[in-house]
Enzyme design. Structure first.
Site, short mmCIF file in Angstrom:
data_model
loop_
_atom_site.label_atom_id
_atom_site.label_comp_id
_atom_site.label_asym_id
_atom_site.label_seq_id
_atom_site.Cartn_x
_atom_site.Cartn_y
_atom_site.Cartn_z
N SER A 42 -36.80 33.71 19.08
CA SER A 42 -37.26 32.65 18.16
C SER A 42 -38.44 33.18 17.34
O SER A 42 -38.85 32.55 16.36
CB SER A 42 -37.67 31.39 18.95
N ASP A 80 -36.57 38.86 25.43
CA ASP A 80 -35.29 38.32 24.95
C ASP A 80 -34.53 39.40 24.21
O ASP A 80 -35.02 39.96 23.23
CB ASP A 80 -35.62 37.16 23.98
N LYS A 110 -33.70 38.44 29.03
CA LYS A 110 -32.80 37.27 28.89
C LYS A 110 -31.72 37.63 27.88
O LYS A 110 -32.00 38.35 26.91
CB LYS A 110 -33.58 36.04 28.43
N GLU A 112 -28.07 35.81 25.83
CA GLU A 112 -27.30 34.60 25.58
C GLU A 112 -25.82 34.80 25.91
O GLU A 112 -25.29 35.91 25.77
CB GLU A 112 -27.43 34.19 24.10
N GLU A 179 -29.56 25.23 27.24
CA GLU A 179 -30.10 24.71 25.97
C GLU A 179 -29.16 23.67 25.38
O GLU A 179 -27.96 23.92 25.18
CB GLU A 179 -30.32 25.87 24.97
O1 KIV Z 1 -35.86 32.57 21.77
C1 KIV Z 1 -36.25 31.57 22.38
O2 KIV Z 1 -37.35 31.04 22.13
C2 KIV Z 1 -35.38 31.00 23.40
C3 KIV Z 1 -35.80 29.72 24.02
C4 KIV Z 1 -35.45 28.58 23.14
C5 KIV Z 1 -35.24 29.54 25.38
O3 KIV Z 1 -34.36 31.54 23.68
#
Ligand code: KIV
Length: 274
Positions: A42, A80, A110, A112, A179
């Site tokens: 994000s 992420d 993390k 997706e 989410e």
């Molecule tokens: O990138 C991000 O901020 C996210 C959150 C919304 C979990 O993946």
């Protein structure tokens, strides 16, 4: 915080998670005792002013992840994985995941859900890297799931989500972000799996909650999803401070004596004598 401690929190107390992208914010989040800090992709929207999270890559993510881990003493830091790093270049997923751990000092990554999510997750976990899953609304593939809309609203779609969560647990994920999932489905998933679920727009019955920090602090003004609670309107406070600075400089009210440096009178005289 380590992975085992996060897993052990399930059914004991709710887990807290926030995003952070730089040193000063990560330092505050860490000092506030938040369990997990996500260096989220994000970053693209709320920090870099881009339209899509698919527009950030490893260079940007590692740059920000390094700043975050420099600040953090207690929270678990999760990096992420950007879209390219495992969905486009899936043969490089392990190499890229390792960079988050070895170069940026994150403790986990993390990723997706997408078509080949289970294969990629398995490879990264087999390389010894803890993985947090992410199902439901997956912004990196929003074009394939009907856009930025709530997922799992039909029995069939909900069953798919439940199945994804079970499969991710089987592969060895230590937690899963849910989410934009109906609260009852998030509750079903949370009861079905033994690893923690972290909700964002997924109701109160998840094992924990995550928000994008710029949303909850009122710093991101382009749009506000329904699931966001603004705990403070920082944008308004910052605008007021900027206006005050502008006025005080133009009206010569800043700097005052308090913010200035002096020279002894006799030294000043010497300058004038010469
Ligand atoms: O990138 C991000 O901020 C996210 C959150 C919304 C979990 O993946």
């Amino acid at each position: 915080m380590n992975i085992a401690e996060i897993i052990a929190l399930k059914n004991k107390r709710k887990i807290t998670m926030l995003t952070a992208y730089d040193y000063p914010m990560a330092s505050l989040v860490d000092k506030a005792g938040i369990d997990i800090i996500l260096v989220g992709d994000s970053l693209a929207n709320v920090v870099l002013g881009l339209e899509s999270t698919t527009q950030v890559g490893m260079t940007e993510m590692l740059h920000h992840a390094k700043a975050v881990t420099r600040a953090v003493k207690n929270s678990l830091v999760v990096g992420d994985m950007p879209y390219d790093s495992y969905q486009i270049n899936s043969n490089e997923c392990v190499k890229n995941a390792k960079r988050f751990i070895q170069e940026a000092n994150c403790q986990a990554i993390k990723l997706e859900w997408f078509e080949h999510c289970l294969e990629v997750t398995e490879q990264i976990i087999n390389a010894g890297i803890p993985v947090m899953g992410h199902i439901g609304l997956t912004p990196q593939t929003s074009d394939k799931i009907g856009g930025f809309i709530v997922q799992g609203k039909s029995a069939e779609a909900a069953k798919k989500l439940i199945n994804q969560a079970v499969e991710l647990q089987k592969k060895g994920c230590f937690a899963i972000v849910l989410e934009c999932v109906p609260d009852k489905i998030a509750e079903l998933i949370t009861k079905k799996i033994s690893i923690p679920t972290i909700g964002i727009g997924a109701g109160v019955n998840c094992d924990g909650q995550v928000l994008v920090i710029n949303d909850m602090l009122g710093l991101f003004q382009r749009y506000t999803p329904k699931f966001v609670k603004k705990y403070i309107d920082l944008a308004a406070l910052i605008s007021k401070a900027l206006e005050d600075f502008k006025n005080e400089v133009t009206q010569e009210k800043f700097p005052t004596h308090e913010h200035s440096f002096t020279i002894p009178e006799e030294e000043l005289k010497k300058i004038n004598e010469n």
